[in-house]
Design a protein around this motif. Structure first.
Motif, PDB file in Angstrom:
ATOM      1  N   MET A  10      -2.490  25.150  50.098  1.00 43.26           N
ATOM      2  CA  MET A  10      -2.088  25.863  48.876  1.00 43.26           C
ATOM      3  C   MET A  10      -0.700  25.466  48.390  1.00 43.26           C
ATOM      4  O   MET A  10      -0.357  25.694  47.234  1.00 43.26           O
ATOM      5  CB  MET A  10      -2.117  27.365  49.127  1.00 43.26           C
ATOM      6  N   PHE A  11       0.103  24.887  49.276  1.00 42.80           N
ATOM      7  CA  PHE A  11       1.430  24.443  48.837  1.00 42.80           C
ATOM      8  C   PHE A  11       1.383  23.083  48.148  1.00 42.80           C
ATOM      9  O   PHE A  11       2.393  22.574  47.689  1.00 42.80           O
ATOM     10  CB  PHE A  11       2.397  24.370  50.033  1.00 42.80           C
ATOM     11  N   ARG A  12       0.196  22.493  48.120  1.00 44.91           N
ATOM     12  CA  ARG A  12       0.081  21.155  47.526  1.00 44.91           C
ATOM     13  C   ARG A  12      -1.231  21.068  46.745  1.00 44.91           C
ATOM     14  O   ARG A  12      -2.051  20.188  46.969  1.00 44.91           O
ATOM     15  CB  ARG A  12       0.189  20.072  48.602  1.00 44.91           C
ATOM     16  N   LEU A  13      -1.372  21.993  45.815  1.00 44.04           N
ATOM     17  CA  LEU A  13      -2.596  22.059  45.020  1.00 44.04           C
ATOM     18  C   LEU A  13      -2.767  20.782  44.215  1.00 44.04           C
ATOM     19  O   LEU A  13      -1.803  20.196  43.735  1.00 44.04           O
ATOM     20  CB  LEU A  13      -2.563  23.286  44.107  1.00 44.04           C
ATOM     21  N   GLU A  14      -4.046  20.387  44.066  1.00 49.71           N
ATOM     22  CA  GLU A  14      -4.306  19.041  43.559  1.00 49.71           C
ATOM     23  C   GLU A  14      -4.116  18.863  42.071  1.00 49.71           C
ATOM     24  O   GLU A  14      -3.844  17.758  41.616  1.00 49.71           O
ATOM     25  CB  GLU A  14      -5.725  18.617  43.936  1.00 49.71           C
ATOM     26  N   ASN A  15      -4.291  19.915  41.312  1.00 51.14           N
ATOM     27  CA  ASN A  15      -4.157  19.709  39.870  1.00 51.14           C
ATOM     28  C   ASN A  15      -3.640  20.963  39.181  1.00 51.14           C
ATOM     29  O   ASN A  15      -3.533  22.032  39.785  1.00 51.14           O
ATOM     30  CB  ASN A  15      -5.491  19.243  39.261  1.00 51.14           C
ATOM     31  N   ALA A  16      -3.323  20.793  37.899  1.00 46.62           N
ATOM     32  CA  ALA A  16      -2.704  21.871  37.135  1.00 46.62           C
ATOM     33  C   ALA A  16      -3.636  23.074  37.022  1.00 46.62           C
ATOM     34  O   ALA A  16      -3.190  24.227  37.073  1.00 46.62           O
ATOM     35  CB  ALA A  16      -2.320  21.362  35.753  1.00 46.62           C
ATOM     36  N   ALA A  17      -4.924  22.808  36.880  1.00 41.65           N
ATOM     37  CA  ALA A  17      -5.879  23.916  36.737  1.00 41.65           C
ATOM     38  C   ALA A  17      -5.845  24.801  37.988  1.00 41.65           C
ATOM     39  O   ALA A  17      -5.866  26.034  37.884  1.00 41.65           O
ATOM     40  CB  ALA A  17      -7.284  23.354  36.510  1.00 41.65           C
ATOM     41  N   LEU A  18      -5.773  24.172  39.145  1.00 41.33           N
ATOM     42  CA  LEU A  18      -5.726  24.955  40.390  1.00 41.33           C
ATOM     43  C   LEU A  18      -4.409  25.727  40.498  1.00 41.33           C
ATOM     44  O   LEU A  18      -4.382  26.858  40.989  1.00 41.33           O
ATOM     45  CB  LEU A  18      -5.905  24.040  41.604  1.00 41.33           C
ATOM     46  N   ILE A  19      -3.329  25.120  40.062  1.00 37.80           N
ATOM     47  CA  ILE A  19      -2.040  25.826  40.107  1.00 37.80           C
ATOM     48  C   ILE A  19      -2.111  27.062  39.213  1.00 37.80           C
ATOM     49  O   ILE A  19      -1.718  28.165  39.601  1.00 37.80           O
ATOM     50  CB  ILE A  19      -0.885  24.890  39.680  1.00 37.80           C
ATOM     51  N   LYS A  20      -2.658  26.898  38.013  1.00 42.88           N
ATOM     52  CA  LYS A  20      -2.754  28.034  37.090  1.00 42.88           C
ATOM     53  C   LYS A  20      -3.659  29.124  37.663  1.00 42.88           C
ATOM     54  O   LYS A  20      -3.417  30.308  37.477  1.00 42.88           O
ATOM     55  CB  LYS A  20      -3.267  27.564  35.725  1.00 42.88           C
ATOM     56  N   LYS A  21      -4.672  28.688  38.384  1.00 45.84           N
ATOM     57  CA  LYS A  21      -5.630  29.646  38.917  1.00 45.84           C
ATOM     58  C   LYS A  21      -5.068  30.393  40.138  1.00 45.84           C
ATOM     59  O   LYS A  21      -5.273  31.588  40.297  1.00 45.84           O
ATOM     60  CB  LYS A  21      -6.893  28.878  39.314  1.00 45.84           C
ATOM     61  N   HIS A  22      -4.361  29.674  40.986  1.00 44.59           N
ATOM     62  CA  HIS A  22      -4.026  30.242  42.300  1.00 44.59           C
ATOM     63  C   HIS A  22      -2.581  30.703  42.463  1.00 44.59           C
ATOM     64  O   HIS A  22      -2.277  31.428  43.396  1.00 44.59           O
ATOM     65  CB  HIS A  22      -4.335  29.224  43.401  1.00 44.59           C
ATOM     66  N   LEU A  23      -1.675  30.256  41.600  1.00 42.99           N
ATOM     67  CA  LEU A  23      -0.265  30.623  41.788  1.00 42.99           C
ATOM     68  C   LEU A  23       0.130  31.690  40.773  1.00 42.99           C
ATOM     69  O   LEU A  23      -0.055  31.512  39.566  1.00 42.99           O
ATOM     70  CB  LEU A  23       0.632  29.383  41.643  1.00 42.99           C
ATOM     71  N   ARG A  24       0.668  32.781  41.287  1.00 42.57           N
ATOM     72  CA  ARG A  24       1.064  33.894  40.402  1.00 42.57           C
ATOM     73  C   ARG A  24       2.444  34.381  40.825  1.00 42.57           C
ATOM     74  O   ARG A  24       2.657  34.698  42.002  1.00 42.57           O
ATOM     75  CB  ARG A  24       0.044  35.025  40.543  1.00 42.57           C
ATOM     76  N   PHE A  25       3.365  34.397  39.873  1.00 47.03           N
ATOM     77  CA  PHE A  25       4.705  34.911  40.189  1.00 47.03           C
ATOM     78  C   PHE A  25       4.678  36.433  40.230  1.00 47.03           C
ATOM     79  O   PHE A  25       3.945  37.077  39.476  1.00 47.03           O
ATOM     80  CB  PHE A  25       5.734  34.413  39.173  1.00 47.03           C
ATOM     81  N   LEU A  26       5.480  36.998  41.132  1.00 41.67           N
ATOM     82  CA  LEU A  26       5.536  38.447  41.309  1.00 41.67           C
ATOM     83  C   LEU A  26       6.875  38.951  40.791  1.00 41.67           C
ATOM     84  O   LEU A  26       7.871  38.246  40.864  1.00 41.67           O
ATOM     85  CB  LEU A  26       5.413  38.795  42.796  1.00 41.67           C
ATOM     86  N   GLU A  27       6.867  40.154  40.284  1.00 41.44           N
ATOM     87  CA  GLU A  27       8.100  40.764  39.790  1.00 41.44           C
ATOM     88  C   GLU A  27       8.905  41.316  40.951  1.00 41.44           C
ATOM     89  O   GLU A  27       8.430  42.155  41.701  1.00 41.44           O
ATOM     90  CB  GLU A  27       7.774  41.911  38.818  1.00 41.44           C
ATOM     91  N   GLU A  28      10.100  40.801  41.143  1.00 41.58           N
ATOM     92  CA  GLU A  28      11.001  41.396  42.128  1.00 41.58           C
ATOM     93  C   GLU A  28      12.377  41.492  41.480  1.00 41.58           C
ATOM     94  O   GLU A  28      12.539  41.154  40.319  1.00 41.58           O
ATOM     95  CB  GLU A  28      11.052  40.553  43.412  1.00 41.58           C
ATOM     96  N   GLU A  29      13.348  41.929  42.228  1.00 36.47           N
ATOM     97  CA  GLU A  29      14.655  42.133  41.596  1.00 36.47           C
ATOM     98  C   GLU A  29      15.352  40.815  41.277  1.00 36.47           C
ATOM     99  O   GLU A  29      14.939  39.751  41.741  1.00 36.47           O
ATOM    100  CB  GLU A  29      15.541  43.012  42.482  1.00 36.47           C
ATOM    101  N   GLU A  30      16.396  40.894  40.487  1.00 37.22           N
ATOM    102  CA  GLU A  30      17.115  39.700  40.063  1.00 37.22           C
ATOM    103  C   GLU A  30      17.626  38.912  41.270  1.00 37.22           C
ATOM    104  O   GLU A  30      18.138  39.503  42.227  1.00 37.22           O
ATOM    105  CB  GLU A  30      18.304  40.087  39.169  1.00 37.22           C
ATOM    106  N   GLY A  31      17.475  37.604  41.206  1.00 38.75           N
ATOM    107  CA  GLY A  31      17.929  36.767  42.316  1.00 38.75           C
ATOM    108  C   GLY A  31      16.841  36.463  43.320  1.00 38.75           C
ATOM    109  O   GLY A  31      17.033  35.683  44.246  1.00 38.75           O
TER     110      GLY A  31
END
Ligand code: CA
Length: 670
Positions: free
Chosen positions: A545-566
């Motif tokens: 998962m740290f080396r997903l093969e293409n952009a479509a997979l990155i869009k599908k599998h990687l999601r940023f989470l809301e945390e505090e600043e920094g």
């Protein structure tokens, strides 16, 4: 004298030369047949060409052979293998009435300081073990590139290496520091990198090969002289052209035998000296790009730019890279200032290398250079989408992590400049979002440090001067952890893992051995940090998962989470073989410990407090997780327990077996 040669020839523009004299043959330079040696030079504006043969490197006595005018502006002659094999040679041309003597631009073997070519067939000069078997490698993002200078790798006395600073020095096995830390080749293998990227190993100009070991007689090698031949100062005997060929091959084989691929740093964008270097001597004005006023363009800041858009310069680049890939079994090329070149050339290099082996990596510095090419033809990152499977160094994440390289005091995310978080996040996601330059993660090299500019350690000393040493180390480990957990192709500068310093010098290209060499004592003192980077590499290699093969997979599998600043937090999640695979990464660049809330599930901490615990992860209790100040935490949802499945499976099979047996008995009774 050939009829076509007239005074008009000299006034031909490069475009006219391309139209009339583009040579498409594959035999420029020296070709060996069973009994003869054929020499061919492209020099369409010459009136006459002779080859000059010398029995030794320094011999003054010369034998000369007239070359005959041949197709597409080439000149050709044959000499007998006996006695001329092993002789040294130069070409001498009459151009516009002036005599020009230089080394064959396609010379594949050269003597000391590259002043004469040699009639030697490199394909006949191999080490005892020489097999065309590249280490297994699936896709670009599986790479972990380690950038290394041959001399730096083993020149430190603490390396314990015998042939220090040479090709062979990096082939020695079992070398270590006094306290037993592996050095040189063993160190690289132990670290677990997939690719070593060697700073220039072709013949470059500035190091005097007659006296290679002297401390100040040092250079990185971005001053190319003979493109097809290895550098002599790394050879045990620069006088003998075959020795450097054999020893470089020995090095490549040694790395391959440890499962490490080799990338060659190539510098086609300029030469050491447009007046004196072989390239261009025989066709004045053709190989270098001019400004509208006729002066040499200088986007490279090195005095000249080559003109890759011209047919024979393009061919030179394609011929040269494919030659090294085939003859030396090289596995990748890193184009210095690729942005000086044009898109078409880079795409032709890509397809030529694909014919050798599609797994060969092609990366480059796609900076936007001030050189007179149409904007849409420049091979820079703005045009990245026109160059599939060619990767550009991502200066966005680099500067986002540690601050602008041009302004020493400019801080980056790890130094507390949280306004740069979005730049870093874009890089983490492989730079394939709408604001990124790439279509695919295999077009992006993710890094925060390279041979140029301040090392991360030296940069942090300027941006965060009030830090304790411990804090600075934490910031740097955070920086490297970001790189190694990002999408795209991760790249490390040698020594980055042990806080490499050049004492604040941002350009050490000729600053001598002592400041440049890998300091294994420093590595030894920072074994924990080295182990951390080694662990992060192992983490990356273990978790796809740290080396997903293409952009479509990155869009599908990687999601940023809301945390505090920094804090940069994201989740990688997919359904895999019927269960959910999920990892979470938390980069905490604040100086406070933070607590995050986890979703339902059993999580294990794979990375925390600058330790990677792949083999003995800590089970996270409860829903709260503390991420310590200035550090990275990586957690993974527990995989199904294979042992339990095995027991359950075994029981099921046993029950089925009993039922079958019972059924059989019943049938037999009937
Ligand atoms: Ca040299």
């Amino acid at each position: 004298m050939a009829l076509k040669q007239t005074a008009d020839m000299l006034t031909l523009s490069p475009q006219e030369i391309d139209e009339r004299y583009t040579y498409t043959g594959t035999d420029l330079g020296v070709t060996f047949t069973e009994t003869t040696i054929r020499l061919r030079l492209w020099a369409p504006t010459a009136e006459r060409v002779i080859v000059r043969l010398f029995r030794t490197l320094k011999a003054r006595k010369v034998e000369e052979f007239e070359m005959r005018s041949s197709e597409q502006g080439t000149w050709v002659t044959e000499v007998d293998r006996i006695p001329y094999e092993g002789y040294f040679y130069t070409f001498q041309a009459m151009i516009g009435g002036a005599k020009v003597e230089a080394v064959d631009p396609y010379a594949k073997a050269v003597g000391t300081n590259g002043r004469r070519g040699a009639l030697i067939d490199p394909s006949a000069i191999n080490p005892d073990r020489w097999v065309m078997e590249r280490p297994l490698f699936h896709s670009s993002q599986d790479a972990v590139i380690y950038e290394l200078h041959v001399r730096d790798a083993t020149s430190h006395p603490a390396s314990g290496v015998k042939a220090r600073g040479t090709f062979l020095g990096l082939t020695e096995a079992g070398t270590q520091t006094e306290t037993g830390m592996p050095t040189g080749l063993d160190y690289l293998a132990d670290l677990g990198v997939t690719h070593v990227q060697l700073l220039p190993i072709y013949d470059y100009a500035t190091v005097n090969e007659s006296n290679p070991g002297e401390e100040s007689n040092y250079n990185w090698g971005y001053d190319p002289q003979n493109y097809f031949a290895p550098e002599g100062s790394y050879s045990s005997n620069p006088d003998d052209p075959s020795v450097r060929i054999r020893e470089l091959k020995t090095l490549i084989q040694a790395l391959h035998d440890r499962g490490i691929r080799v990338i060659m740093d190539v510098v086609f964008n300029h030469t050491f000296d447009a007046e004196k270097m072989p390239l261009g001597q025989f066709v004045p004005g053709y190989f270098y790009r001019q400004n509208a006023d006729g002066t040499l363009s200088n986007g490279s800041f090195c005095g000249n730019d080559t003109a890759s858009e011209r047919a024979m310069m393009r061919k030179f680049i394609v011929d040269c890279t494919t030659y090294w890939a085939r003859e030396y079994h090289l596995d990748g090329f890193r184009f210095d200032l690729m942005g000086v070149h044009d898109v078409e050339t880079m795409n032709q290099v890509r397809s030529a290398l694909d014919r050798v082996d599609p797994s060969i990596l092609l990366i480059g510095e796609g900076w936007d250079m001030d050189t007179p090419l149409p904007l849409d033809e420049k091979a820079n990152y703005h045009n990245a989408t026109k160059m599939p499977r060619i990767a550009h160094f991502n200066n966005g994440i680099r500067d986002g992590i540690k601050g602008d390289v041009q302004e020493a005091e400019d801080r980056g995310y790890v130094g507390g400049a949280f306004e740069r978080t979005s730049e870093v996040k874009r890089g983490i996601a492989g730079n394939v979002s709408s604001q990124g330059f790439a279509d695919e993660p295999n077009q992006v090299v993710t890094y925060c440090e390279a041979h140029d500019d301040l090392t991360t350690w030296d940069k942090l000393a300027v941006t965060n001067p009030d830090d304790t040493e411990e804090m600075r180390k934490k910031r740097q480990m955070l920086a490297t952890a970001i790189v190694l957990t990002s999408q795209g192709i991760p790249f490390l500068h040698a020594g980055q893992e042990f806080f490499r310093t050049k004492n604040g010098n941002r350009n050490t290209f000729n600053a001598g051995e002592a400041i440049n060499r890998l300091d294994y004592e420093r590595a030894d003192e920072n074994r924990g940090a080295v182990a951390y980077v080694k662990g992060l590499i192992a983490l990356r290699r273990q978790y796809p998962m740290f080396r997903l093969e293409n952009a479509a997979l990155i869009k599908k599998h990687l999601r940023f989470l809301e945390e505090e600043e920094g804090v940069i937090a994201y989740e990688l999640k997919r359904t895999y073989e019927g269960y959910i695979e999920r990892q979470r990464v938390y980069h905490n660049a604040t100086e406070e410990d933070i607590t995050v809330t986890l979703p339902h599930g059993d999580f294990e901490a794979l990375v925390e407090e600058n330790v990677v615990k792949l083999h003995a992860p800590r089970l996270v209790e409860g829903r709260e997780l503390t991420v310590p100040a200035l550090s990275t935490t990586v957690i993974a949802e527990r995989r199904p327990d294979y042992k339990k499945y095995a027991v359950a499976g075994g029981t099921a099979m046993a029950i089925l077996g009993l039922l079958y047996a019972a059924n059989k008995r019943r049938k037999n009774k009937k």
